[in-house]
Design an enzyme around this catalytic site. Structure first.
Site, PDB file in Angstrom:
ATOM      1  CE  LYS A   1      -6.875   2.857  -5.590  1.00 38.46           C
ATOM      2  NZ  LYS A   1      -8.266   2.961  -5.861  1.00 38.46           N
TER       3      LYS A   1
ATOM      4  CG  HIS B   1      -4.605  -0.302 -10.737  1.00 35.02           C
ATOM      5  ND1 HIS B   1      -4.963  -0.239  -9.392  1.00 35.02           N
ATOM      6  CD2 HIS B   1      -5.426   0.571 -11.378  1.00 35.02           C
ATOM      7  CE1 HIS B   1      -5.958   0.607  -9.239  1.00 35.02           C
ATOM      8  NE2 HIS B   1      -6.263   1.122 -10.424  1.00 35.02           N
TER       9      HIS B   1
ATOM     10  CE  LYS C   1      -3.050   4.225  -9.662  1.00 32.12           C
ATOM     11  NZ  LYS C   1      -4.038   3.168  -9.416  1.00 32.12           N
TER      12      LYS C   1
ATOM     13  CG  ASP D   1      -5.633  -3.906  16.912  1.00 29.81           C
ATOM     14  OD1 ASP D   1      -6.850  -3.655  16.952  1.00 29.81           O
ATOM     15  OD2 ASP D   1      -5.164  -5.051  17.041  1.00 29.81           O
TER      16      ASP D   1
ATOM     17  CG  HIS E   1      -9.134   6.842  -6.837  1.00 30.56           C
ATOM     18  ND1 HIS E   1      -7.765   6.732  -6.966  1.00 30.56           N
ATOM     19  CD2 HIS E   1      -9.661   6.203  -7.923  1.00 30.56           C
ATOM     20  CE1 HIS E   1      -7.476   6.064  -8.065  1.00 30.56           C
ATOM     21  NE2 HIS E   1      -8.601   5.731  -8.676  1.00 30.56           N
TER      22      HIS E   1
ATOM     23  CG  ASP F   1      18.598  11.280  -7.379  1.00 34.74           C
ATOM     24  OD1 ASP F   1      18.704  10.925  -8.574  1.00 34.74           O
ATOM     25  OD2 ASP F   1      18.733  12.458  -7.002  1.00 34.74           O
TER      26      ASP F   1
END
Length: 404
Positions: free
Chosen positions: A294, A114, A116, A299, A292, A121
């Site tokens: 996350k 899952h 991404k 603080d 979608h 380089d």
């Protein structure tokens, strides 16, 4: 608990939605001189997938080593023609846990790739929750997703590149991380001043690392916790940390889905509303489009952006990657974006407006809490084969080989 390898001297840029993420990634790939690594849950054969395919092919044809890895569940519908166009140009294309369909259904549901991640380089990296699909663009329509990623330059890129080299080692034995630095760059030159770290979740040595770092942040909070998460169904200890923070005077706010892409996601989240609201946690539902993201901020200094939801799949089964940030400027930028969502597109949930506590919901709620207490141990019963990467070879003739 695995120690987090914090690095200093990083330059971070917050990327909101596909409008910011895709141009940045594609431009980096167009400028690549040595290597491109793309690891993602989903590539769709839409306008975004076509653009990724194009820049990958162009890079490979000019001699850049290009590796693209997708999940066998999330990208199960890619056609042989789409993949062959890349492999014929020299792109190395890999599939995580490729498995055949049974009665037309995908069978590799558990322990999905899952993450991404993009590394170009060994100089710039991208980590977040955005897949390569057009539903991350606003013009997709009402179901376009709201999401975040981060662009990274600096020493942390070395850590991410090294991690990806280890992932690809089974299929690219000669693929090695060299940690090369630009010769023109002074030895003590750094692109920024942000402290950041890569934290991953796998089914081997890092089973709880992401959840643990979240909980460290929650327990250390003194003033403010703001979490925006698409699929919210965390473990009991996580929920208890949220309530405890609120009880000691910390302002705790959750931004959850009000217009979910999967209605069951909101249903299970609402099972937790009464417990959290009664403890002083504020819950906002984002109603403009499917959430979608996350992300989280504590603080105004500590923050995280990545692929990990706060649900059993992400916290106990899937392979995930988040970036942790200890930087007031970046965290402030992320908080401003979320505050804007709250002000313009969210509704505040109150105990009197939350779903009513009918007897059915009470019974389901009891089951939910027992489930959350015990799921980490139950997860060990689910299928857990050794992770498998399969490389798709370039077709030897005009008729491509059958795909998994």
């Amino acid at each position: 608990m695995t120690a987090v390898a914090w690095t200093s001297g990083n330059s971070l840029e917050l990327l909101e939605n596909g409008e910011a993420f895709f141009p940045a990634v594609f431009d980096a790939i167009r400028q690549a001189q040595r290597s491109v690594v793309v690891e993602t849950f989903i590539i769709f054969e839409d306008e975004v997938g076509a653009r990724l395919q194009q820049v990958a092919i162009e890079a490979a044809r000019r001699g850049v080593r290009v590796d693209i890895t997708v999940d066998g569940y999330g990208s199960a519908d890619l056609s042989a023609q789409f993949i062959d166009a890349m492999t014929c140009a020299g792109v190395a294309f890999h599939v995580f846990d490729p498995r055949p369909r049974r009665l037309g259904m995908r069978t590799n549901l558990f322990r999905r790739l899952h993450r991404k991640i993009v590394v170009v380089d060994d100089v710039v990296a991208f980590v977040g929750g955005i897949n390569f699909s057009a539903d991350h663009l606003a013009d997709y329509g009402p179901t376009a997703k709201q999401d975040y990623a981060v662009s990274i330059r600096g020493p942390l890129v070395d850590d991410i590149a090294r991690f990806e080299a280890e992932v690809l080692q089974p299929v690219r034995p000669r693929f090695s991380w060299r940690g090369l630095r630009r010769k023109s760059k002074a030895p003590d030159s750094v692109p920024g001043d942000s402290m950041a770290a890569l934290v991953v979740r796998d089914n081997d040595q890092h089973k709880t690392d992401i959840e643990t770092q979240y909980r460290v942040g929650l327990r250390a909070a003194q003033r403010d916790i703001l979490i925006a998460n698409a699929y919210f169904f965390p473990g009991y200890r996580f929920l208890r940390d949220l309530r405890n923070a609120a009880k000691r005077g910390v302002r705790v706010r959750l931004v959850l889905q009000g217009e979910p892409d999967m209605p069951v996601a909101r249903f299970v989240a609402t099972m937790l509303y009464d417990y959290l609201l009664s403890g002083g946690v504020q819950i906002y539902e984002y109603c403009e489009r499917p959430l979608h993201g996350k992300v989280a901020i504590v603080d105004g200094i500590w923050s995280t952006v990545g692929s990990s939801n706060l649900d059993p799949l992400s916290l106990a089964l899937n392979l995930e990657a988040n970036i942790l940030v200890n930087d007031r400027h970046f965290s402030s930028m992320l908080q401003q974006r979320l505050e804007s969502l709250i002000e313009s597109d969210c509704r505040l949930m109150r105990r009197e407006t939350a779903p009513r506590r009918k007897i059915q919901r009470v019974l389901v709620g009891v089951f939910v809490f027992h489930f959350l207490r015990r799921f980490p141990s139950w997860a060990g019963w689910l299928p857990a084969r050794k992770p498998v990467l399969r490389s798709i070879p370039a077709p030897m003739d005009e008729q491509a080989e059958e795909r998994p």
